[in-house]
Design a protein around this motif. Structure first.
Motif, PDB file in Angstrom:
ATOM      1  N   SER A  46     -10.818   7.131  -3.428  1.00 23.02           N
ATOM      2  CA  SER A  46     -10.393   5.819  -3.157  1.00 23.02           C
ATOM      3  C   SER A  46     -10.493   4.976  -4.472  1.00 23.02           C
ATOM      4  O   SER A  46      -9.854   3.679  -4.653  1.00 23.02           O
ATOM      5  N   LYS A  47     -11.212   5.442  -5.403  1.00 17.65           N
ATOM      6  CA  LYS A  47     -10.956   4.715  -6.730  1.00 17.65           C
ATOM      7  C   LYS A  47      -9.922   4.951  -7.952  1.00 17.65           C
ATOM      8  O   LYS A  47      -9.943   4.597  -8.807  1.00 17.65           O
ATOM      9  N   TYR A  48      -9.054   5.468  -7.447  1.00 16.56           N
ATOM     10  CA  TYR A  48      -7.885   6.061  -8.287  1.00 16.56           C
ATOM     11  C   TYR A  48      -6.558   5.768  -7.828  1.00 16.56           C
ATOM     12  O   TYR A  48      -5.941   6.488  -6.874  1.00 16.56           O
ATOM     13  N   PRO A  49      -6.168   4.313  -7.744  1.00 15.31           N
ATOM     14  CA  PRO A  49      -4.999   3.927  -7.283  1.00 15.31           C
ATOM     15  C   PRO A  49      -3.800   4.595  -8.100  1.00 15.31           C
ATOM     16  O   PRO A  49      -3.947   5.095  -9.097  1.00 15.31           O
ATOM     17  N   PHE A  50      -2.609   4.458  -7.447  1.00 18.49           N
ATOM     18  CA  PHE A  50      -1.351   5.043  -8.010  1.00 18.49           C
ATOM     19  C   PHE A  50      -0.417   3.796  -8.126  1.00 18.49           C
ATOM     20  O   PHE A  50      -0.261   3.104  -7.208  1.00 18.49           O
ATOM     21  N   ASN A  51       0.168   3.662  -9.227  1.00 17.32           N
ATOM     22  CA  ASN A  51       0.900   2.634  -9.831  1.00 17.32           C
ATOM     23  C   ASN A  51       2.323   3.150 -10.629  1.00 17.32           C
ATOM     24  O   ASN A  51       2.341   3.916 -11.242  1.00 17.32           O
ATOM     25  N   VAL A  52       3.439   2.784  -9.701  1.00 21.32           N
ATOM     26  CA  VAL A  52       4.751   3.227 -10.431  1.00 21.32           C
ATOM     27  C   VAL A  52       4.802   2.959 -11.693  1.00 21.32           C
ATOM     28  O   VAL A  52       5.604   3.543 -12.336  1.00 21.32           O
ATOM     29  N   ASP A  53       4.293   1.671 -11.953  1.00 22.23           N
ATOM     30  CA  ASP A  53       4.740   1.119 -13.197  1.00 22.23           C
ATOM     31  C   ASP A  53       4.149   1.960 -14.321  1.00 22.23           C
ATOM     32  O   ASP A  53       4.606   2.335 -15.441  1.00 22.23           O
TER      33      ASP A  53
END
Length: 71
Positions: A46-53
């Motif tokens: 849950s500590k690893y977000p995904f970001n398109v940018d």
């Protein structure tokens, strides 16, 4: 210590451009966020977000890097 050649970096950039243009990266973001919302707060992933940018930035990095090394 894995070396990514200039040619391979260009291929990675090309693939990422296609995935960004097709909308596949945006679609993955929706699925990823849905999965993340179902995880317990204390879960390590849950500590690893995904970001398109970040994908866009990595595509540009690969395109202009001349190759790179993964340490």
């Amino acid at each position: 210590g894995h070396r990514i050649s200039k040619t391979k970096a260009k291929r990675i950039a090309s693939k990422l451009r296609r995935l960004l243009k097709s909308g596949d990266v945006d679609a993955y973001k929706v699925l990823y966020d849905r999965h993340q919302s179902q995880l317990p707060e204390d879960s390590w992933d849950s500590k690893y977000p995904f970001n398109v940018d970040n994908v866009r930035q990595f595509e540009r990095f690969c395109e202009h890097s001349g190759g790179f090394e993964i340490c």
